[in-house]
Write an enzyme that holds these catalytic residues in place. Structure first.
Site, PDB file in Angstrom:
ATOM      1  N   ASP A 233       0.843  -1.206   0.000  1.00 27.95           N
ATOM      2  CA  ASP A 233       0.000   0.000   0.000  1.00 27.95           C
ATOM      3  C   ASP A 233       0.872   1.247   0.000  1.00 27.95           C
ATOM      4  OD1 ASP A 233      -2.250   1.563  -0.035  1.00 27.95           O
ATOM      5  OD2 ASP A 233      -2.750   1.294   2.076  1.00 27.95           O
ATOM      6  N   ARG A 237       0.154   9.022   1.136  1.00 28.50           N
ATOM      7  CA  ARG A 237      -0.532   9.059   2.430  1.00 28.50           C
ATOM      8  C   ARG A 237       0.139   8.125   3.438  1.00 28.50           C
ATOM      9  NH1 ARG A 237      -3.464   6.311  -1.215  1.00 28.50           N
ATOM     10  NH2 ARG A 237      -3.537   4.057  -0.896  1.00 28.50           N
ATOM     11  N   ASN A 238       0.937   7.159   2.949  1.00 30.78           N
ATOM     12  CA  ASN A 238       1.627   6.218   3.824  1.00 30.78           C
ATOM     13  C   ASN A 238       3.121   6.500   3.912  1.00 30.78           C
ATOM     14  OD1 ASN A 238      -0.586   4.741   4.709  1.00 30.78           O
ATOM     15  ND2 ASN A 238      -0.569   3.420   2.905  1.00 30.78           N
ATOM     16  N   ASP A 251       3.906   2.185   7.740  1.00 32.80           N
ATOM     17  CA  ASP A 251       2.829   1.187   7.587  1.00 32.80           C
ATOM     18  C   ASP A 251       3.208   0.041   6.661  1.00 32.80           C
ATOM     19  OD1 ASP A 251       1.256   2.510   9.367  1.00 32.80           O
ATOM     20  OD2 ASP A 251       0.009   3.494   7.874  1.00 32.80           O
TER      21      ASP A 251
END
Length: 362
Positions: A233, A237-238, A251
């Site tokens: 992912d 945003r990560n 993450d």
């Protein structure tokens, strides 16, 4: 320098630098690794000198009041050195600075040692708050929403994730298992989420900073690949940004344990559609090559100043477009050579390059 000592230092320094005491008492030397002079890599040593006025410097005309200030300056500017100082390594090869007091062996943290402070935000796993460990070290504390994750599997994975250490990965310090919700204690990143950072500040960032951010993510992901870890992912945003605007991937390894994810295809498979390659969209087949595809999208996010990829298209439209060979357009701040790197990340899986840090010099 004894050959055996130099050989050991060469292995430790790959891609980084260290500040060490010289043979002369009270004098310090910066040793750094570079591929600038040789494709096989080389080490250069620079003595930290003191000017007539008491300032510290590695290169003339760049003097500072302390050694940390010298290091911080050269992390962003070569200024007389063969290359800028990319990241520090410790005597055993672990990245530094690490938060003192956190042991690599002690992966479970007593919640009574944590102080909760202001709320930082809410992610797919639950609430994130700023906190302190033993009233000394600032940390980010993630409270895992009950029912959001396969807890038993993740606890086992957390032990592995704690052993991952790289200056371009957000460091996981430990977990709290004695109560619910489950708590994850991690490195605190002052400037928050890369996506929000781009949307709020990117116009004030020079192109060189945007390029540096891409390289930060690339270095972190190349390390994950070497550790046989798949992110699944990777997206702006990560990734998080620290107070020096260094970007770190976070993450990693957690997505496989999520029970409820906002990215769900019509067939029920969960994945971030707009960041995913054809083999994930159609077969849920993840590999380092699928992370390469996502990295190309992160580059696109950085150079488009935080725009959403395929922003006007539904997930179904994106699946159809990607299958037909449609790719994201060139962002307005990306040069044609940079866009060519992004585009190579979006080749079909058999032709997709391995991690770009092994193939390209940014």
């Amino acid at each position: 320098m004894f050959p055996a000592v130099e050989s050991k230092r060469f292995q430790l320094l790959r891609g980084g630098f260290m500040v060490r005491e010289s043979s002369q008492q009270g004098v310090y030397t910066v040793s750094l690794y570079t591929k600038t002079l040789s494709s096989n890599g080389d080490i250069r040593h620079y003595q930290i000198k003191i000017s007539d006025t008491g300032g510290f410097f590695l290169a003339e005309k760049h003097t500072f009041s302390s050694i940390p200030d010298v290091i911080h300056y050269h992390e962003h500017n070569a200024a007389g050195l063969v290359t800028r100082l990319r990241y520090a390594v410790g005597p055993m090869g672990r990245c530094v600075p690490a938060t003192s007091g956190f042991s690599s062996e002690k992966w479970e943290i007593n919640p009574s040692e944590l102080t909760f402070m202001k709320e930082l935000g809410s992610g797919q796993f639950g609430l994130v708050r700023l906190g302190k460990w033993r009233a000394q070290h600032r940390v980010a504390i993630k409270a895992i929403r009950e029912g959001a994750m396969y807890e038993e599997d993740f606890i086992e994975e957390a032990k592995v994730m704690m052993r991952l250490c790289h200056p371009k990965l957000v460091q996981l310090y430990g977990v709290c298992l004695q109560q619910r919700p489950l708590l994850i204690v991690a490195e605190f990143m002052e400037n928050g989420c890369l996506l929000n950072f781009l949307r709020q500040r990117s116009r004030a960032l020079r192109d060189a900073w945007l390029l540096s951010m891409c390289q930060d993510v690339c270095e972190g992901m190349e390390y994950l690949e070497r550790q046989s870890f798949i992110h699944r992912d990777l997206a702006a945003r990560n990734c998080l940004v620290n107070d020096h605007n260094v970007v770190k991937v976070c993450d990693f390894g957690m997505t496989r344990y999520v029970l409820d994810n906002q990215y769900t295809s019509s067939s029920g498979t969960k994945f971030p559609v707009k960041w995913s390659p054809p083999e994930v969209l159609h077969y849920s087949k993840y590999s380092s090559k699928s992370d390469v595809w996502s990295f190309g999208v992160v580059m696109w996010e950085i150079y488009s100043e935080g725009r959403t990829p395929f922003e006007t298209h539904s997930n179904l439209d994106v699946v159809n477009d990607i299958t037909r060979g449609v790719r994201l357009y060139r962002p307005h701040r990306a040069s044609q050579p940079l866009y060519a790197i992004m585009y190579r990340c979006w080749h079909e899986v058999l032709h997709r390059y391995r991690w770009l840090s092994e193939k390209y010099t940014f």
